[in-house]
Design a protein around this motif. Structure first.
Motif, PDB file in Angstrom:
ATOM      1  N   UNK A  27      42.634   8.545 -31.073  1.00  0.00           N
ATOM      2  CA  UNK A  27      41.561   9.104 -30.125  1.00  0.00           C
ATOM      3  C   UNK A  27      41.241  10.381 -30.658  1.00  0.00           C
ATOM      4  N   UNK A  28      40.004  10.454 -30.903  1.00  0.00           N
ATOM      5  CA  UNK A  28      39.087  11.856 -31.276  1.00  0.00           C
ATOM      6  C   UNK A  28      38.102  11.890 -29.984  1.00  0.00           C
ATOM      7  N   UNK A  29      37.332  12.975 -30.443  1.00  0.00           N
ATOM      8  CA  UNK A  29      36.132  13.355 -29.330  1.00  0.00           C
ATOM      9  C   UNK A  29      35.103  12.128 -29.216  1.00  0.00           C
ATOM     10  N   UNK A  48      46.018  15.470 -32.289  1.00  0.00           N
ATOM     11  CA  UNK A  48      45.395  14.619 -32.961  1.00  0.00           C
ATOM     12  C   UNK A  48      44.208  15.644 -34.035  1.00  0.00           C
ATOM     13  N   UNK A  49      43.829  16.782 -33.193  1.00  0.00           N
ATOM     14  CA  UNK A  49      43.301  17.693 -34.085  1.00  0.00           C
ATOM     15  C   UNK A  49      44.214  18.478 -34.721  1.00  0.00           C
ATOM     16  N   UNK A  50      43.883  18.385 -36.242  1.00  0.00           N
ATOM     17  CA  UNK A  50      44.897  18.869 -37.395  1.00  0.00           C
ATOM     18  C   UNK A  50      45.320  20.386 -37.056  1.00  0.00           C
ATOM     19  N   UNK A  51      44.436  20.962 -36.607  1.00  0.00           N
ATOM     20  CA  UNK A  51      44.588  22.625 -36.196  1.00  0.00           C
ATOM     21  C   UNK A  51      44.052  23.156 -35.103  1.00  0.00           C
ATOM     22  N   UNK A  52      44.474  24.172 -34.707  1.00  0.00           N
ATOM     23  CA  UNK A  52      43.950  24.571 -33.145  1.00  0.00           C
ATOM     24  C   UNK A  52      42.451  25.035 -33.380  1.00  0.00           C
ATOM     25  N   UNK A  55      40.738  21.746 -32.798  1.00  0.00           N
ATOM     26  CA  UNK A  55      41.050  21.268 -31.276  1.00  0.00           C
ATOM     27  C   UNK A  55      39.953  22.033 -30.424  1.00  0.00           C
ATOM     28  N   UNK A  56      39.516  23.176 -30.907  1.00  0.00           N
ATOM     29  CA  UNK A  56      38.635  23.976 -30.131  1.00  0.00           C
ATOM     30  C   UNK A  56      37.205  23.374 -30.328  1.00  0.00           C
ATOM     31  N   UNK A  57      36.994  23.087 -31.600  1.00  0.00           N
ATOM     32  CA  UNK A  57      35.506  22.263 -31.979  1.00  0.00           C
ATOM     33  C   UNK A  57      35.461  21.149 -31.082  1.00  0.00           C
ATOM     34  N   UNK A  58      36.736  19.958 -30.995  1.00  0.00           N
ATOM     35  CA  UNK A  58      36.698  18.861 -30.323  1.00  0.00           C
ATOM     36  C   UNK A  58      36.433  19.112 -28.860  1.00  0.00           C
ATOM     37  N   UNK A  64      30.155  19.866 -24.450  1.00  0.00           N
ATOM     38  CA  UNK A  64      28.692  20.110 -24.435  1.00  0.00           C
ATOM     39  C   UNK A  64      27.979  18.602 -24.387  1.00  0.00           C
ATOM     40  N   UNK A  65      28.545  17.533 -24.885  1.00  0.00           N
ATOM     41  CA  UNK A  65      28.143  16.061 -24.836  1.00  0.00           C
ATOM     42  C   UNK A  65      28.163  15.671 -23.386  1.00  0.00           C
ATOM     43  N   UNK A  66      29.015  16.165 -22.694  1.00  0.00           N
ATOM     44  CA  UNK A  66      28.934  15.539 -21.475  1.00  0.00           C
ATOM     45  C   UNK A  66      28.545  16.429 -20.195  1.00  0.00           C
ATOM     46  N   UNK A  67      28.248  17.723 -20.494  1.00  0.00           N
ATOM     47  CA  UNK A  67      27.628  18.852 -19.665  1.00  0.00           C
ATOM     48  C   UNK A  67      26.407  18.360 -18.820  1.00  0.00           C
ATOM     49  N   UNK A  68      26.327  18.376 -17.679  1.00  0.00           N
ATOM     50  CA  UNK A  68      25.321  18.250 -16.852  1.00  0.00           C
ATOM     51  C   UNK A  68      24.798  16.600 -16.777  1.00  0.00           C
ATOM     52  N   UNK A  69      25.755  15.859 -17.100  1.00  0.00           N
ATOM     53  CA  UNK A  69      25.489  14.394 -17.303  1.00  0.00           C
ATOM     54  C   UNK A  69      26.342  13.712 -15.948  1.00  0.00           C
TER      55      UNK A  69
END
Ligand SMILES: Cc1cc2nc3c(=O)[nH]c(=O)nc-3n(C[C@H](O)[C@H](O)[C@H](O)COP(=O)(O)O)c2cc1C
Length: 322
Positions: A27-29, A48-52, A55-58, A64-69
């Motif tokens: 499971x990823x973003x 699942x995010x290989x680095x911190x 993880x921040x990017x995810x 941002x994809x779900x904001x205001x939806x």
């Protein structure tokens, strides 16, 4: 928010009472975002995010994809709270920054995150495999329980949902989420009848194009049935359900048992970690008949549920006889 209010608030927002369970290396973003957009909740394991930084990017992408939806906030992050897990503090700092509505704890006491998640208004759901763990999590102050039952993909419980849900309901009236071979609208409905609130479905979503797996894993899922699943502790030292053929391909000796081997989450993506080349799946694997998008799986569950309502009504109308 009182615990039962969490359920009613989510029921108002969701199309089906389903949470896509977090799965290591799966499971990823994209899976999380697709789940939220399909009207259910998506969850991913932070490791699942290989680095911190990844993880921040995810987290940035999901937010941002779900904001205001209409789907804003319909996602959860899963944290390993086991003492051997070395990224715990760095992940918790990101949780405090991105403030997910839900944090799911696994493989350890939820106490390590409770105060800090509650401080920003987040809710903590703890994953448990027996009634003792469930009681401890409730006493610690969790907002919901995830009962991992027999037949679950990955690290599994040993109790059937039939017994586990009812036993926990005798002492807990908060949100109950149930995982373990939940493969269809029929199994979701059975959970609701038992007194649970949400289904925690992993295996049914592994083969979706939005997951992180490769096509060989997808094909093996499509070709597999219940008897292709083996329960074993050979990979991580903890009992888990695997696609047998993948363990054999990776050279595991299924007759050997690691028994009491201590689980170790340090350097989780390290080369020495056996589980990255082995493929997990639960007893509900035969519901994966083809590769379908998350939206298509959710659509078919919704259609199945509509049909089921009338057949179930007819069946129940027969009983009791007096
Ligand atoms: C391959 C695989 C990996 C998993 N990894 C995790 C994980 O990293 N964290 C976690 O809390 N649960 C993990 N799980 C368990 C799921 O969250 C969930 O309990 C399970 O998938 C439910 O059973 P089902 O697969 O039969 O639907 C994993 C499951 C699978 C199949």
């Amino acid at each position: 928010m009182a615990n039962r209010d969490i359920v009613s608030t989510l029921y108002n927002q969701m199309r089906l009472p389903v949470i896509v369970a977090p799965m290591f290396l799966i499971s990823g973003p994209d899976l999380v975002i697709a789940s939220a957009k399909a009207g259910i909740i998506g969850c991913f394991p932070a490791p699942n995010a290989r680095t911190i930084d990844v993880l921040e990017e995810w987290l940035d992408k999901i937010e941002s994809e779900l904001k205001d939806t209409a789907y804003e906030g319909m996602w959860a992050m899963n944290m390993i709270v086991h003492k051997s897990y070395d990224r715990f503090e760095a992940e918790l700092a990101l949780v405090e920054r991105y403030k997910p509505k839900f944090v799911v704890t696994a493989l350890g006491s939820p106490k390590r995150v409770l105060d800090r998640v509650h401080a920003f208004g987040g809710k903590v759901f703890a994953d448990v495999i027996n009634a003792e763990q469930a009681k401890k999590a409730v006493e610690a102050g969790v907002d919901g329980l995830i009962l991992v039952c027999s037949g679950a993909g990955g690290h599994t419980g040993k109790y059937t949902a039939f017994a586990f849900v009812e036993e926990v309901r005798r002492f807990y009236d908060g949100p109950i989420i149930v995982g373990g071979a939940i493969q269809s609208a029929k199994s979701i409905t059975a959970l609701l009848a038992l007194g649970a609130d949400f289904a925690y479905m992993g295996t049914r979503f592994i083969s979706c194009p939005e997951s992180l797996v490769n096509d060989d894993y997808r094909s093996m899922l499509v070709d597999s049935t219940m008897s292709d699943i083996v329960t074993s502790d050979v990979v991580s030292g903890v009992m888990a359900n695997w696609l047998k053929a993948s363990l054999e391909k990776s050279g595991f000796d299924l007759k050997s048992s690691k028994g009491s081997t201590e689980i170790d989450f340090s350097d989780i993506h390290g080369e020495g970690k056996a589980w990255k080349d082995t493929w997990g799946a639960g007893h509900g694997v035969s519901a994966t008949e083809c590769v379908e998008s998350v939206a298509d799986v959710v659509d078919s569950l919704a259609v199945e549920l509509k049909t089921l309502k009338s057949t179930l009504n007819d069946k129940l109308a027969e009983w009791p006889k007096a």
